[in-house]
Each structure stands twice: as structure tokens, then as C-alpha cells.
Design an enzyme around this catalytic site. Structure first.
Site, PDB file in Angstrom:
ATOM      1  CE  LYS A 171     -16.987 -13.290 -20.841  1.00 31.95           C
ATOM      2  NZ  LYS A 171     -15.917 -14.186 -20.512  1.00 31.95           N
ATOM      3  CG  ASP A 174       7.935  -6.571  -5.516  1.00 25.51           C
ATOM      4  OD1 ASP A 174       7.807  -5.966  -4.433  1.00 25.51           O
ATOM      5  OD2 ASP A 174       8.602  -6.124  -6.462  1.00 25.51           O
ATOM      6  NE  ARG A 176      12.486   5.233  -8.154  1.00 23.21           N
ATOM      7  CZ  ARG A 176      11.772   4.167  -7.797  1.00 23.21           C
ATOM      8  NH1 ARG A 176      12.324   3.216  -7.099  1.00 23.21           N
ATOM      9  NH2 ARG A 176      10.511   4.062  -8.142  1.00 23.21           N
ATOM     10  NE  ARG A 196      10.410  -3.781  -9.532  1.00 21.38           N
ATOM     11  CZ  ARG A 196      11.055  -3.492  -8.426  1.00 21.38           C
ATOM     12  NH1 ARG A 196      11.840  -2.443  -8.378  1.00 21.38           N
ATOM     13  NH2 ARG A 196      10.897  -4.225  -7.345  1.00 21.38           N
ATOM     14  CB  SER A 241     -16.850  -5.999 -24.462  1.00 18.67           C
ATOM     15  OG  SER A 241     -17.350  -6.194 -23.155  1.00 18.67           O
ATOM     16  N   GLY A 272       9.625   3.996  -4.624  1.00 10.76           N
ATOM     17  CA  GLY A 272       8.286   4.405  -5.060  1.00 10.76           C
ATOM     18  C   GLY A 272       7.381   4.592  -3.852  1.00 10.76           C
ATOM     19  NE  ARG A 308     -10.459   2.334 -29.193  1.00 10.38           N
ATOM     20  CZ  ARG A 308     -10.568   1.914 -30.448  1.00 10.38           C
ATOM     21  NH1 ARG A 308      -9.848   0.895 -30.873  1.00 10.38           N
ATOM     22  NH2 ARG A 308     -11.414   2.508 -31.279  1.00 10.38           N
ATOM     23  NE  ARG A 310     -16.280  -5.886 -16.378  1.00 12.23           N
ATOM     24  CZ  ARG A 310     -15.778  -6.895 -17.073  1.00 12.23           C
ATOM     25  NH1 ARG A 310     -16.321  -7.227 -18.237  1.00 12.23           N
ATOM     26  NH2 ARG A 310     -14.739  -7.560 -16.648  1.00 12.23           N
ATOM     27  N   GLY A 313      10.518  -0.479  -0.795  1.00 11.44           N
ATOM     28  CA  GLY A 313      10.445  -1.756  -1.500  1.00 11.44           C
ATOM     29  C   GLY A 313      11.794  -2.452  -1.577  1.00 11.44           C
ATOM     30  CG  ASP A 314      13.748  -5.981  -4.352  1.00 10.40           C
ATOM     31  OD1 ASP A 314      13.534  -6.963  -3.642  1.00 10.40           O
ATOM     32  OD2 ASP A 314      14.667  -5.902  -5.187  1.00 10.40           O
ATOM     33  CG  ASP A 330       5.333  -3.259  -7.573  1.00  2.00           C
ATOM     34  OD1 ASP A 330       4.365  -2.566  -7.933  1.00  2.00           O
ATOM     35  OD2 ASP A 330       6.501  -3.033  -7.935  1.00  2.00           O
ATOM     36  CB  THR A 374       6.446  -1.955  -2.713  1.00  2.00           C
ATOM     37  OG1 THR A 374       6.158  -2.232  -4.095  1.00  2.00           O
ATOM     38  CG2 THR A 374       6.584  -3.286  -1.995  1.00  2.00           C
TER      39      THR A 374
END
Length: 328
Positions: free
Chosen positions: A219, A135, A77, A177, A221, A16, A252, A160, A107-108, A133, A131
Site C-alpha cells: 500500500k 442507529d 432542537r 454520533r 496510500s 437533525g 491528513r 482517494r 431520530g432518537d 446514523d 436519521t
């Protein structure tokens, strides 16, 4: 192969894409040229290595790219690279082009491929963690993570506005992921009420607790960030459950998807990628191989591939607690 024998390096981006990859390609290219090496740019990752999409890179090839998202080297890939036949084709091309070492940015999965190739052919490879992520084990941050986090905050801020106009419960799905870093830090940065992350798999009572404490009268929302993952079921999965179990909420879902991957890299990602790119060349010159460049407490470190890939990077429990406290 000792130092003096590395005359030519190949650089590729794989898996990615992540903002900051171009800054890394630029730094690797220029650091190698500064040390008197030749550089070959390899297009479309391992796929291009197999298909021989390789060209000479000079300084001007990487001019004016530091500010661009994505990767000028393209990425793909490659299933074929997982086979011995695919790796042999890649190796033949490396030999043909006179490449003595590789820098792999990804990445990984990309580093897993690098590791198996390096072992099979006893070939020097250094990896850079690219990456969004965040991770990969052994580095505080990965290239692209900071930019993605900023994008998430920008999107959540906009959602918001509409959430508070309508008294709705929004589940916003972010990438990651199997890792909750983007969701958790994104939630803290955007003032979201909660984060649902795979590391703390979602029990019914967690959702219940969240709804009963988090969405009290104070709250009107609420926004919850959800990491995309089999474990959490993603934002759709969580929303379905709320509709069933708490039908009183107007729910939503927003899936940020590939928005998070794009955009001009933040200053932090450009600096990180540049430092790591230069460090990759220095590591190769010091005869290091099969290591990923990481950054820990703002210092460059070398992490063996085996460690970077195999170990899961832990979520800081203090951060979970911080989010709980400030989302009262």
C-alpha cells in the site's frame, strides 16, 4: 380514542434533518387525505408546536418535494419541550387546532420526546425513523441512511485520487454520533483500509495492528474511516495519536461534516420514506400508538417507542470481518 375519532393528524420533523424526510411528509399527508382526514403541517419540530407554527396541509403543499433534501417543515432542537410547561403549551396548541394524533419524523431524541408527551397526555403518536446514523433499534434502515452512505462513497472516491498521488494516510471522519454504521459500510463500499468505530473502542493495539498489517509495502496510500464519537476521539484524535506514535506517516484529516446530511434522496430512501409514511397512517387507523414504524427484511413492523430508543442497535460482526478480508 378509536379509529373513527381520528379526524385530523399533525405531522412534524424534528432533530437533525435527513434526506427522505420530505418524501415521508408527502406520504403521511397524502395517505391521511386519502383516508378522509385533515392534515396540519407543524413547522420547526417541537419548537414550532410550542410556538404554534401550524398550518393546514393539502395535497399541493407536498407537491414537488419528494426529490428535495432536507425538510420543508424545517426542524429545530427544543429544550423547552423537555419541560412540563413546554409540553403543556404544545398540548394546548394541539387541542386548539383539533389535532387527534401526531406523526413525528426524527431520530432518537425526537422519539424520546414523543414518548414522554404521549404518556403524559395519553395522546396517539406514531414515529418514523429519520436519521442518517441508522442507529434506531427495530428497523434495518432509517430514512436518510442510504443517501448519506452514497455521499460518503462519492467523497472518499475523490479523496482517494489525491491520497494515491501523494502516498498519504487519510483519516476521514463520518457522522454517526455513537454508531459505526456509516463508517463501517462506507469503508466497505469505498474500498477503505479500515473503519474505526465506537462499538469496538479503539485500543492502542488495534491502531498498531491496523498500521502494521494494513499499511504494508503493498500500500502506498491508505484511507481509514472514523466515526465521530467521544470513544474514537474522531479523526483528529486518531491522527494526533498516529503523529505521536508513528511519525513516519504523512497524515491528513478530512471531516465530511454536514455534506453527509444534504443532497437529493436516493431511490431507496424515497421508497422507504413513502412506505413508512403510508404505514404510519394505517397504524393510527388501527388504533396503534407509541410505536415507531420500522422495516425488517423488507416488511413493515411496529416497534414500541421504549424498545426503539432504549436498545442499542448491534453492528454485524460479519461486516467487520468482511472489511478485514477485503482490505488486505
Amino acid at each position: 380514542m378509536n379509529m373513527s375519532e381520528i379526524k385530523c393528524i399533525g405531522v412534524l420533523t424534528s432533530g437533525g434533518d435527513a434526506p427522505g424526510m420530505n418524501a415521508a411528509v408527502r406520504a403521511v399527508t397524502r395517505a391521511a387525505i386519502a383516508k378522509g382526514m385533515a392534515v396540519k403541517g407543524i413547522y420547526r419540530g417541537y419548537k414550532g408546536l410550542i410556538a404554534n407554527e401550524i398550518e393546514d396541509f393539502k395535497t399541493q403543499n407536498v407537491s414537488n418535494i419528494i426529490q428535495r433534501g432536507g425538510t420543508i417543515l424545517k426542524t429545530a432542537r427544543s429544550e423547552e419541550f423537555k419541560t412540563p410547561e413546554g409540553q403543556q403549551k404544545a398540548y394546548d396548541n394541539i387541542v386548539m387546532h383539533g389535532i387527534d394524533a401526531l406523526v413525528v419524523i426524527g431520530g432518537d431524541g425526537s422519539l424520546t420526546g414523543a414518548r414522554s408527551f404521549a404518556q403524559r397526555y395519553n395522546f396517539p403518536i406514531v414515529g418514523l425513523p429519520g436519521t442518517i446514523d441508522n442507529d434506531l433499534f427495530g428497523t434495518d434502515t432509517t430514512i436518510g441512511y442510504d443517501t448519506a452512505l452514497n455521499t460518503i462513497v462519492e467523497c472518499v472516491d475523490k479523496i482517494r485520487d489525491t491520497a494515491s498521488s501523494h502516498e498519504r494516510l487519510f483519516f476521514i471522519e463520518v457522522m454517526g454520533r455513537d454508531a459505526g454504521f456509516l463508517a463501517l459500510n462506507g469503508a466497505i463500499a469505498s474500498g477503505a483500509e479500515a473503519a474505526i468505530i465506537p462499538e469496538i473502542s479503539l485500543q492502542k493495539d488495534q491502531l498498531a495492528e491496523m498500521i502494521e498489517t494494513g499499511f504494508r509495502k503493498s500500500k502506498n496510500s491508505s484511507i481509514v474511516l472514523v466515526a465521530e464519537s467521544e470513544v474514537t476521539g474522531g479523526a483528529m484524535g486518531v491522527a494526533e495519536r498516529v503523529k505521536k506514535e508513528y511519525p513516519q506517516f504523512d497524515v491528513r484529516v478530512s471531516i465530511l461534516g454536514h455534506l453527509q446530511r444534504g443532497g437529493s434522496p436516493s431511490a431507496q430512501d424515497r421508497i422507504l420514506a413513502t412506505r413508512m409514511g403510508v404505514a404510519a397512517i394505517e397504524a393510527l387507523l388501527e388504533d396503534q400508538r407509541n410505536v415507531m414504524i420500522g422495516i425488517v427484511n423488507d416488511e413493515i413492523v411496529l416497534v414500541p417507542f421504549a424498545k426503539a430508543i432504549k436498545n442499542d442497535k448491534p453492528i454485524d460482526p460479519n461486516l467487520l470481518n468482511v472489511l478485514k478480508i477485503v482490505s488486505l
